[in-house]
Design a protein around this motif. Sequence first.
Motif, PDB file in Angstrom:
ATOM      1  N   GLU A 270       0.830  -1.195   0.000  1.00 33.70           N
ATOM      2  CA  GLU A 270       0.000   0.000   0.000  1.00 33.70           C
ATOM      3  C   GLU A 270       0.868   1.249   0.000  1.00 33.70           C
ATOM      4  OE1 GLU A 270      -3.544   1.951   2.798  1.00 33.70           O
ATOM      5  OE2 GLU A 270      -2.129   0.496   3.631  1.00 33.70           O
ATOM      6  N   PHE A 271       0.544   2.169  -0.874  1.00 33.81           N
ATOM      7  CA  PHE A 271       1.241   3.442  -0.925  1.00 33.81           C
ATOM      8  C   PHE A 271       0.922   4.280   0.302  1.00 33.81           C
ATOM      9  CE2 PHE A 271       0.818   7.973  -2.120  1.00 33.81           C
ATOM     10  CZ  PHE A 271       2.152   8.256  -2.320  1.00 33.81           C
ATOM     11  N   VAL A 272       1.937   4.989   0.812  1.00 29.76           N
ATOM     12  CA  VAL A 272       1.768   5.880   1.950  1.00 29.76           C
ATOM     13  C   VAL A 272       2.038   7.330   1.566  1.00 29.76           C
ATOM     14  CG1 VAL A 272       2.497   6.448   4.294  1.00 29.76           C
ATOM     15  CG2 VAL A 272       2.356   4.050   3.575  1.00 29.76           C
ATOM     16  N   ALA A 273       3.224   7.605   1.031  1.00 26.83           N
ATOM     17  CA  ALA A 273       3.609   8.976   0.717  1.00 26.83           C
ATOM     18  C   ALA A 273       4.776   8.979  -0.247  1.00 26.83           C
ATOM     19  CB  ALA A 273       3.981   9.745   1.992  1.00 26.83           C
ATOM     20  N   ALA A 274       4.921  10.079  -0.980  1.00 26.72           N
ATOM     21  CA  ALA A 274       6.042  10.261  -1.890  1.00 26.72           C
ATOM     22  C   ALA A 274       6.497  11.706  -1.852  1.00 26.72           C
ATOM     23  CB  ALA A 274       5.665   9.864  -3.317  1.00 26.72           C
TER      24      ALA A 274
ATOM     25  N   ALA B 193      12.095   7.864 -12.019  1.00 23.02           N
ATOM     26  CA  ALA B 193      11.243   8.751 -12.790  1.00 23.02           C
ATOM     27  C   ALA B 193      11.040  10.066 -12.055  1.00 23.02           C
ATOM     28  CB  ALA B 193       9.898   8.086 -13.078  1.00 23.02           C
ATOM     29  N   VAL B 194      10.666  11.091 -12.817  1.00 24.32           N
ATOM     30  CA  VAL B 194      10.533  12.431 -12.255  1.00 24.32           C
ATOM     31  C   VAL B 194       9.252  12.593 -11.449  1.00 24.32           C
ATOM     32  CG1 VAL B 194      10.287  14.876 -12.804  1.00 24.32           C
ATOM     33  CG2 VAL B 194      11.971  13.484 -14.021  1.00 24.32           C
ATOM     34  N   GLY B 195       8.142  12.134 -11.981  1.00 27.37           N
ATOM     35  CA  GLY B 195       6.852  12.382 -11.372  1.00 27.37           C
ATOM     36  C   GLY B 195       6.613  11.559 -10.120  1.00 27.37           C
TER      37      GLY B 195
END
Length: 124
Positions: A46-50, A101-103
Amino acid sequence: QVQLVESGGGLVQAGGSLRLSCAASGRTFSSYTMGWFRQTPDKEREFVAAISRSGGSTYYADSVKGRSTISRDNAKNTVYLQMNSMKPEDTAVYYCAADTAVGLSGYAPNYDYWGQGTQVTVSS
């Protein structure tokens, strides 16, 4: 090859706080988007933060938005995740990851390098 090592996990009571750290080896840390993910045995990662390369842009999962802050110190090759008002559902192994990657991305397969994870347990 970038080596990532998480630290700062542990046991915390519901409502408490933790600050996770991820230390990166190598001289190109500032060229990577960095992210935090978490995983339990019965769930998908699960994604949390970037956070962007310079630290100027951030992106949070709805589940942690408003109570978590991702930051980075490129001089120290370190990314942080400050988590406040923690809940039992935050219990998981937390991983930091680097993306060439940049984004900003919340999609785990986009990330190229991963740490070994640090366990976070929130008691009720």
